[in-house]
Design a protein around this motif. Structure first.
Motif: not given
Length: 59
Positions: A3-15
């Motif tokens: 539950d506490h790990s970062f999903d690298p797919k979020m990088l697509e939405a973050l700048v």
């Protein structure tokens, strides 16, 4: 994935909030890196903290 790990797919939405540049993920340090701004944003409990006040300047 826990539950506490970062999903690298979020990088697509973050700048980067400062430069609007794409970010890279440093899994070892749990940070998102903005090379153009020369800062790293912390990831806490799997959530990126995208505040300039929380970012650290890269060496």
């Amino acid at each position: 994935m826990s539950d506490h790990s970062f999903d690298p797919k979020m990088l697509e939405a973050l700048v980067c909030p400062m430069t609007q540049a794409t970010l890279s993920y440093d899994a070892e340090k749990q940070e998102l890196i903005s090379k153009p701004a020369n800062v790293a944003f912390p990831i806490r409990d799997g959530i990126p903290v995208m505040l300039m006040d929380e970012a650290r300047t890269l060496d």
